[in-house]
Scaffold this motif. Structure first.
Motif, PDB file in Angstrom:
ATOM      1  N   GLN A   3     -22.417   6.700 -42.912  1.00 40.77           N
ATOM      2  CA  GLN A   3     -22.575   7.062 -41.506  1.00 40.77           C
ATOM      3  C   GLN A   3     -21.690   6.169 -40.647  1.00 40.77           C
ATOM      4  O   GLN A   3     -21.535   4.985 -40.914  1.00 40.77           O
ATOM      5  N   SER A   4     -21.115   6.731 -39.588  1.00 40.32           N
ATOM      6  CA  SER A   4     -20.271   5.948 -38.689  1.00 40.32           C
ATOM      7  C   SER A   4     -21.132   5.004 -37.860  1.00 40.32           C
ATOM      8  O   SER A   4     -22.323   5.241 -37.656  1.00 40.32           O
ATOM      9  N   PRO A   5     -20.541   3.897 -37.361  1.00 42.34           N
ATOM     10  CA  PRO A   5     -21.301   2.982 -36.498  1.00 42.34           C
ATOM     11  C   PRO A   5     -21.895   3.690 -35.278  1.00 42.34           C
ATOM     12  O   PRO A   5     -22.999   3.371 -34.855  1.00 42.34           O
ATOM     13  N   LEU A   6     -21.157   4.663 -34.716  1.00 41.80           N
ATOM     14  CA  LEU A   6     -21.663   5.396 -33.557  1.00 41.80           C
ATOM     15  C   LEU A   6     -22.911   6.186 -33.937  1.00 41.80           C
ATOM     16  O   LEU A   6     -23.896   6.200 -33.194  1.00 41.80           O
ATOM     17  N   THR A   7     -22.889   6.839 -35.104  1.00 44.24           N
ATOM     18  CA  THR A   7     -24.051   7.619 -35.537  1.00 44.24           C
ATOM     19  C   THR A   7     -25.265   6.732 -35.729  1.00 44.24           C
ATOM     20  O   THR A   7     -26.377   7.061 -35.280  1.00 44.24           O
ATOM     21  N   ILE A   8     -25.086   5.583 -36.384  1.00 42.20           N
ATOM     22  CA  ILE A   8     -26.212   4.657 -36.597  1.00 42.20           C
ATOM     23  C   ILE A   8     -26.769   4.182 -35.258  1.00 42.20           C
ATOM     24  O   ILE A   8     -27.984   4.167 -35.037  1.00 42.20           O
ATOM     25  N   THR A  69     -26.230  13.011 -31.040  1.00 43.12           N
ATOM     26  CA  THR A  69     -25.835  14.381 -30.720  1.00 43.12           C
ATOM     27  C   THR A  69     -25.714  15.166 -32.019  1.00 43.12           C
ATOM     28  O   THR A  69     -25.141  14.668 -32.991  1.00 43.12           O
ATOM     29  N   VAL A  70     -26.261  16.364 -32.026  1.00 41.78           N
ATOM     30  CA  VAL A  70     -26.281  17.170 -33.245  1.00 41.78           C
ATOM     31  C   VAL A  70     -25.497  18.460 -33.015  1.00 41.78           C
ATOM     32  O   VAL A  70     -25.792  19.218 -32.082  1.00 41.78           O
ATOM     33  N   GLY A  71     -24.503  18.707 -33.866  1.00 44.00           N
ATOM     34  CA  GLY A  71     -23.763  19.962 -33.811  1.00 44.00           C
ATOM     35  C   GLY A  71     -23.111  20.214 -32.463  1.00 44.00           C
ATOM     36  O   GLY A  71     -22.575  19.320 -31.829  1.00 44.00           O
ATOM     37  N   GLU A  72     -23.197  21.456 -32.025  1.00 44.56           N
ATOM     38  CA  GLU A  72     -22.536  21.884 -30.796  1.00 44.56           C
ATOM     39  C   GLU A  72     -23.545  22.132 -29.672  1.00 44.56           C
ATOM     40  O   GLU A  72     -23.436  23.113 -28.942  1.00 44.56           O
ATOM     41  N   GLN A  73     -24.526  21.258 -29.550  1.00 41.90           N
ATOM     42  CA  GLN A  73     -25.503  21.400 -28.473  1.00 41.90           C
ATOM     43  C   GLN A  73     -24.793  21.402 -27.124  1.00 41.90           C
ATOM     44  O   GLN A  73     -23.870  20.623 -26.900  1.00 41.90           O
ATOM     45  N   MET A  74     -25.255  22.282 -26.222  1.00 41.45           N
ATOM     46  CA  MET A  74     -24.682  22.363 -24.886  1.00 41.45           C
ATOM     47  C   MET A  74     -25.704  21.893 -23.859  1.00 41.45           C
ATOM     48  O   MET A  74     -26.920  22.033 -24.054  1.00 41.45           O
ATOM     49  N   ARG A 105     -23.061  18.466 -25.511  1.00 39.03           N
ATOM     50  CA  ARG A 105     -23.891  17.271 -25.318  1.00 39.03           C
ATOM     51  C   ARG A 105     -23.099  15.989 -25.562  1.00 39.03           C
ATOM     52  O   ARG A 105     -23.293  14.989 -24.870  1.00 39.03           O
ATOM     53  N   ALA A 106     -22.175  16.017 -26.543  1.00 32.86           N
ATOM     54  CA  ALA A 106     -21.372  14.828 -26.837  1.00 32.86           C
ATOM     55  C   ALA A 106     -20.504  14.433 -25.644  1.00 32.86           C
ATOM     56  O   ALA A 106     -20.256  13.252 -25.396  1.00 32.86           O
ATOM     57  N   GLU A 107     -20.040  15.426 -24.876  1.00 32.24           N
ATOM     58  CA  GLU A 107     -19.208  15.141 -23.706  1.00 32.24           C
ATOM     59  C   GLU A 107     -20.066  14.608 -22.553  1.00 32.24           C
ATOM     60  O   GLU A 107     -19.644  13.694 -21.829  1.00 32.24           O
ATOM     61  N   VAL A 108     -21.255  15.163 -22.401  1.00 32.20           N
ATOM     62  CA  VAL A 108     -22.177  14.647 -21.384  1.00 32.20           C
ATOM     63  C   VAL A 108     -22.578  13.215 -21.737  1.00 32.20           C
ATOM     64  O   VAL A 108     -22.686  12.347 -20.866  1.00 32.20           O
ATOM     65  N   GLN A 109     -22.786  12.961 -23.022  1.00 34.17           N
ATOM     66  CA  GLN A 109     -23.103  11.606 -23.462  1.00 34.17           C
ATOM     67  C   GLN A 109     -22.018  10.624 -23.038  1.00 34.17           C
ATOM     68  O   GLN A 109     -22.301   9.561 -22.472  1.00 34.17           O
ATOM     69  N   ALA A 110     -20.764  10.975 -23.305  1.00 36.04           N
ATOM     70  CA  ALA A 110     -19.654  10.100 -22.930  1.00 36.04           C
ATOM     71  C   ALA A 110     -19.603   9.904 -21.411  1.00 36.04           C
ATOM     72  O   ALA A 110     -19.345   8.798 -20.923  1.00 36.04           O
ATOM     73  N   ALA A 111     -19.858  10.968 -20.660  1.00 35.52           N
ATOM     74  CA  ALA A 111     -19.858  10.861 -19.197  1.00 35.52           C
ATOM     75  C   ALA A 111     -20.967   9.923 -18.722  1.00 35.52           C
ATOM     76  O   ALA A 111     -20.749   9.098 -17.824  1.00 35.52           O
ATOM     77  N   TYR A 112     -22.154  10.038 -19.320  1.00 33.77           N
ATOM     78  CA  TYR A 112     -23.267   9.154 -18.943  1.00 33.77           C
ATOM     79  C   TYR A 112     -22.942   7.697 -19.285  1.00 33.77           C
ATOM     80  O   TYR A 112     -23.285   6.778 -18.522  1.00 33.77           O
ATOM     81  N   LEU A 113     -22.306   7.473 -20.426  1.00 32.03           N
ATOM     82  CA  LEU A 113     -21.910   6.110 -20.789  1.00 32.03           C
ATOM     83  C   LEU A 113     -20.895   5.569 -19.787  1.00 32.03           C
ATOM     84  O   LEU A 113     -20.960   4.389 -19.397  1.00 32.03           O
ATOM     85  N   ALA A 114     -19.974   6.423 -19.349  1.00 37.56           N
ATOM     86  CA  ALA A 114     -19.002   6.008 -18.332  1.00 37.56           C
ATOM     87  C   ALA A 114     -19.704   5.673 -17.018  1.00 37.56           C
ATOM     88  O   ALA A 114     -19.333   4.725 -16.319  1.00 37.56           O
ATOM     89  N   LEU A 175     -18.955   3.893 -25.439  1.00 36.59           N
ATOM     90  CA  LEU A 175     -18.042   4.821 -24.757  1.00 36.59           C
ATOM     91  C   LEU A 175     -16.730   4.954 -25.524  1.00 36.59           C
ATOM     92  O   LEU A 175     -16.216   6.056 -25.711  1.00 36.59           O
ATOM     93  N   VAL A 176     -16.187   3.822 -25.962  1.00 34.08           N
ATOM     94  CA  VAL A 176     -14.941   3.849 -26.728  1.00 34.08           C
ATOM     95  C   VAL A 176     -15.106   4.718 -27.976  1.00 34.08           C
ATOM     96  O   VAL A 176     -14.260   5.567 -28.284  1.00 34.08           O
ATOM     97  N   MET A 177     -16.213   4.527 -28.693  1.00 29.57           N
ATOM     98  CA  MET A 177     -16.442   5.290 -29.920  1.00 29.57           C
ATOM     99  C   MET A 177     -16.713   6.763 -29.629  1.00 29.57           C
ATOM    100  O   MET A 177     -16.245   7.655 -30.355  1.00 29.57           O
ATOM    101  N   ALA A 178     -17.468   7.034 -28.556  1.00 30.01           N
ATOM    102  CA  ALA A 178     -17.800   8.422 -28.213  1.00 30.01           C
ATOM    103  C   ALA A 178     -16.556   9.204 -27.812  1.00 30.01           C
ATOM    104  O   ALA A 178     -16.394  10.372 -28.205  1.00 30.01           O
ATOM    105  N   VAL A 179     -15.674   8.592 -27.043  1.00 29.85           N
ATOM    106  CA  VAL A 179     -14.446   9.268 -26.622  1.00 29.85           C
ATOM    107  C   VAL A 179     -13.525   9.504 -27.826  1.00 29.85           C
ATOM    108  O   VAL A 179     -12.889  10.554 -27.942  1.00 29.85           O
ATOM    109  N   ALA A 180     -13.495   8.539 -28.747  1.00 32.64           N
ATOM    110  CA  ALA A 180     -12.697   8.710 -29.968  1.00 32.64           C
ATOM    111  C   ALA A 180     -13.224   9.883 -30.789  1.00 32.64           C
ATOM    112  O   ALA A 180     -12.451  10.671 -31.342  1.00 32.64           O
ATOM    113  N   GLU A 181     -14.564  10.009 -30.853  1.00 32.23           N
ATOM    114  CA  GLU A 181     -15.171  11.121 -31.586  1.00 32.23           C
ATOM    115  C   GLU A 181     -14.804  12.464 -30.952  1.00 32.23           C
ATOM    116  O   GLU A 181     -14.691  13.475 -31.645  1.00 32.23           O
TER     117      GLU A 181
END
Length: 199
Positions: A3-8, A69-74, A105-114, A175-181
């Motif tokens: 598992q990636s560090p971001l996932t953990i 974040t799981v799959g393509e949740q919107m 959801r992954a994009e909203v996550q990154a926005a919230y982290l920002a 944020l760095v890891m989420a944007v890379a993902e």
């Protein structure tokens, strides 16, 4: 599979938020039951009711920001806007969500982290605005005094994880890891009265 560090990290965030929301919800339900008997007009009960509402709002925001974040949740724009606005209600900063349409959801996550990164730079509070769509997001903070700590913001500007992070600044690493993902490029702009993060 490793598992990636971001996932953990986000699995830990999901677990903590999941375990916290139940007791907070139980207290909220208790307050509602008390209010059935009559209006809540004592300072003590008002304080408890406000605190529970604020706690629930922050946990909901953190569940997206730090959760898995799981799959393509919107996430719909109205939900993303309300979650962010409620989480900062009554605080020094306000969040104005203007991003268009539903977002992954992954994009909203990154926005919230920002948003959390920018909040840390607005020492006297201010307005944090989120704009963009599924092709790119920009988060801008405006306030009377912007103070960006170089050890946090210089690595962020080059897409690197800052070293020696304190718990209050874990959002910079995530944020760095989420944007890379997301396969995006992270960029920042800092000035005396405003700061922005784009990806």
């Amino acid at each position: 599979m490793t598992q990636s560090p971001l996932t953990i990290a986000t699995l830990v965030g999901s677990r903590i938020c999941h375990d916290l929301i139940s007791p907070v919800g139980a207290i909220h339900n208790g307050i509602e039951l008390i209010s059935i008997a009559g209006p809540i007009d004592s300072p003590e009960l008002t304080l408890i009711a406000d605190s529970v509402t604020n706690a629930a709002s922050r946990i909901k925001f953190f569940r997206v920001a730090f959760g898995n974040t799981v799959g393509e949740q919107m996430v719909g724009a109205p939900e993303a806007a309300k979650t962010a606005a409620d989480a900062f209600a009554g605080g020094r900063s306000a969040v104005n969500w203007q991003a268009n349409g539903d977002l992954p959801r992954a994009e909203v996550q990154a926005a919230y982290l920002a948003v959390l990164c920018i909040e840390s730079a607005l020492h006297r509070g201010g307005t944090i605005t989120v704009t963009g769509d599924d092709h790119g997001i920009r988060v801008t903070g405006e306030g009377g005094r912007v103070a960006c700590e170089p050890e946090l913001w210089q690595p962020l500007a080059t897409g690197e994880v800052p070293e020696g992070l304190r718990p209050a600044h874990v959002q910079f690493a995530l944020l760095v890891m989420a944007v890379a993902e997301l396969g995006r490029t992270l960029s920042t702009a800092t000035r005396e009265t405003d700061v922005s993060i784009s990806f």
